[in-house]
Design an enzyme around this catalytic site. Sequence first.
Site, PDB file in Angstrom:
ATOM      1  CB  VAL A 187       9.546  35.340  71.278  1.00  0.00           C
ATOM      2  CG1 VAL A 187       8.680  34.642  72.287  1.00  0.00           C
ATOM      3  CG2 VAL A 187       8.720  35.961  70.162  1.00  0.00           C
ATOM      4  CE  LYS A 188       9.515  39.511  66.413  1.00  0.00           C
ATOM      5  NZ  LYS A 188       8.175  39.493  66.994  1.00  0.00           N
ATOM      6  CB  ILE A 189      17.138  40.023  68.970  1.00  0.00           C
ATOM      7  CG1 ILE A 189      16.776  39.461  67.592  1.00  0.00           C
ATOM      8  CG2 ILE A 189      18.612  39.787  69.299  1.00  0.00           C
ATOM      9  CD1 ILE A 189      16.876  37.978  67.470  1.00  0.00           C
TER      10      ILE A 189
END
Length: 379
Positions: A187-189
């Site tokens: 779910v990070k960049i």
Amino acid sequence: MIPYGRQDISEADIAAVVEVLRSDFLTQGPVVPRFEAAVAGQCGAAHGVAVNSATSALHIACMALDLGPGDILWTVPNTFVASANVGVYCGADVDFVDTDPDTYVMSVPALEVKLVQAEAAGHLPKIVMPVHFAGQSADMAAIGALAGRYGFSVIEDASHAIGARYRDRPVGNCAHSDICVFSFHPVKIITTAEGGLATTNNPELATRMELHRSHGITRDPARMAGDSEGGWYYQMVDLGYNYRMTEMQAALGLSQMDRLDAFVARRNELAACYNRRLADLPLTRPAQHPESYSSYHLYPIQVADRARVFADLRQAGIGVNVHYIPVHMQPYWASRSFTEGDFPNAEQYYAHAISIPLYAGLNEEDQDVVIAALASALG
């Protein structure tokens, strides 16, 4: 269900991983160093050390700075538990600094007050770990200046903030810190499925982190006790861990790096839309410091009746979440003499916080659905 966050995997990403699967190396091959160089280069840092998670990166960062029994680490309560847990892994004591009520990152005035008190008591921290919450950098110049005055080291927990900028320089350049850590959770960049990376400008810290991620083993004769016995020879010169990143993870991350700027730009576009269209609703939008360009890992709002609004949004198919329950309120940390009321700004934020969907692949139609459901829940 529209999730609060999700990965964006392209055909190029898949091809990069498949290419590694067909190669001679699945771990400890040539792609991990290429990924390390790509991230360090994007940040403007001299070194990058890739590992299997951001938690591992935080741990080896603390180890490289010799955090141990009798030492103290300070971080913020508004973070994932790993930021504090790594101090315990090293045998150190852990304490917290309250957050800024507007930006939700470490409060510099609160840090200054706590440092004055700690100096008087003879209990200054060895490491201070600000957390760049939701993609926005803490005030690193001010924290770095305090580090110089009080003699502590700084680790930036930038798990949310690859691609972000502070004072028009990329987060991770370590101009005001010793080490900076990124996360590549889905779910990070950008993602490596799981993974983390530490940047630093200090070659000795980089070497120590490389050692700690791989059992404390070296093949470098210069770091051995005595002479090497031959090309097969290695020595375990310190206690380390198996924290290595695989070639498949690195290949995915290297491919994702090609779209980092586009991902961050898109997240900022979506956040700007939220800022405009939520302005008249009874909620608090996330404030942005003028010296910070956020990567917008999260878009956290605050509402009066969080439990009801959260339930209504979930019922409407909006996968909202809450980031974070203050670490000091978790049962494990409460058992270490922390209690509700210790850090009022973080607790006040938590009592009203909801993270609404924000990710590069979120389209305008789905954002319309999120905004309409939020308006209905608040109506």
